[in-house]
Design a protein around this motif. Structure first.
Motif, PDB file in Angstrom:
ATOM      1  N   PHE A  32       0.856  -1.176   0.000  1.00  0.00           N
ATOM      2  CA  PHE A  32       0.000   0.000   0.000  1.00  0.00           C
ATOM      3  C   PHE A  32       0.895   1.230   0.000  1.00  0.00           C
ATOM      4  N   HIS A  33       1.112   1.778  -1.182  1.00  0.00           N
ATOM      5  CA  HIS A  33       1.973   2.944  -1.355  1.00  0.00           C
ATOM      6  C   HIS A  33       3.340   2.690  -0.737  1.00  0.00           C
ATOM      7  N   GLU A  35       4.242   0.395   1.448  1.00  0.00           N
ATOM      8  CA  GLU A  35       4.277  -0.216   2.782  1.00  0.00           C
ATOM      9  C   GLU A  35       3.617  -1.581   2.742  1.00  0.00           C
ATOM     10  N   ILE A  40       0.335  -2.904   8.598  1.00  0.00           N
ATOM     11  CA  ILE A  40      -0.763  -1.960   8.813  1.00  0.00           C
ATOM     12  C   ILE A  40      -1.770  -2.560   9.794  1.00  0.00           C
ATOM     13  N   TYR A  79      -6.120   4.713   9.006  1.00  0.00           N
ATOM     14  CA  TYR A  79      -4.815   4.514   8.380  1.00  0.00           C
ATOM     15  C   TYR A  79      -4.933   3.635   7.134  1.00  0.00           C
ATOM     16  N   LYS A  83      -4.049   4.601   3.229  1.00  0.00           N
ATOM     17  CA  LYS A  83      -3.125   3.832   2.401  1.00  0.00           C
ATOM     18  C   LYS A  83      -3.793   3.356   1.114  1.00  0.00           C
ATOM     19  N   GLU A  87      -2.622   4.402  -2.657  1.00  0.00           N
ATOM     20  CA  GLU A  87      -2.322   3.376  -3.656  1.00  0.00           C
ATOM     21  C   GLU A  87      -3.089   3.621  -4.950  1.00  0.00           C
ATOM     22  N   ASN A 223       6.762   9.142  -0.101  1.00  0.00           N
ATOM     23  CA  ASN A 223       6.772   7.669  -0.023  1.00  0.00           C
ATOM     24  C   ASN A 223       7.099   7.067  -1.386  1.00  0.00           C
TER      25      ASN A 223
END
Length: 223
Positions: A32-33, A35, A40, A79, A83, A87, A223
């Motif tokens: 997710f971007h 991460e 998460i 959060y 994310k 994305e 990011n």
């Protein structure tokens, strides 16, 4: 993709790949971007099956987990929405570069706006509006943040109107326009004369406005 996986149509499917629980032992994760998704919402998943390092006796437990969970704490939900939004922004950006005239690209852009509005609503009220109508979502967003009452937010002018008119006169009140060629009530796709780049220009601008409003421009770009 066929070359990437070195596959041919006669190859057999790996049916165990359709069960969530069989994936856990491989230590892989969606991104997710940038991460790992497994990093998460850790606080919500302390006792979750997805937080376990390894699942023993996979075949015996293969149907015990359907891939969804409930009762995430609000900070983890927010959060995760953020994310997802990041994305899709990135996916829209890349699709614009590779397929700038594609119906798929404009659909991704439209969905990105929906995600952004729902994220911002979630931040403010702790829950989302269960609708795909961009105008309805924008109205809820405006209701929570009082956009039009704040002079410093005048860069949001006409966003509500564009959302309303787009849904009515481009999509014909079919939120899955561009996703499928047919819709409810025997309605068929009629966008054969649409300028996809023009639509994506406006969708991109709305995304940029929402990203600026959220205060997340630097976080997204870094990011």
């Amino acid at each position: 993709m066929f070359d990437s996986f070195d596959i041919k149509y006669t190859d057999g499917l790996e049916l165990d790949g359709s069960f969530s629980i069989t994936h856990i032992n491989y230590g892989c994760s969606p991104k997710f971007h940038g991460e790992d998704a497994k990093d998460i919402a850790k606080s919500s998943r302390k006792n979750s099956i997805t937080s376990k390092d390894k699942i023993n006796d996979v075949l015996d437990n293969i149907r015990m987990f359907n891939g969804t969970e409930k009762n995430y704490i609000i900070t983890d939900r927010i959060y995760l929405w953020k994310k997802y939004w990041f994305e899709y922004i990135e996916a829209f950006d890349k699709s614009m570069k590779v397929m700038p005239d594609s119906v798929v690209t404009v659909y991704i852009g439209r969905h990105t706006i929906e995600l952004g509005l729902k994220y911002l609503i979630m931040v403010k009220k702790g829950g989302i509006v269960k609708s795909h109508d961009l105008k309805k979502l924008y109205d809820e967003f405006d209701s929570e943040y009082k956009i039009q009452e704040q002079y410093q937010e005048q860069y949001m002018e006409w966003v509500d109107s564009f959302c309303e008119l787009y849904c009515k006169y481009i999509e014909g009140d079919n939120p899955e326009y561009f996703r499928f060629p047919e819709y409810k009530g025997n309605a068929n796709f009629a966008g054969n004369r649409l300028d996809i780049r023009w639509l994506c220009y406006n969708l991109s601008l709305i995304i940029l406005k929402l990203l600026h409003f959220s205060g997340l421009e630097d976080e997204y770009n870094n990011n």
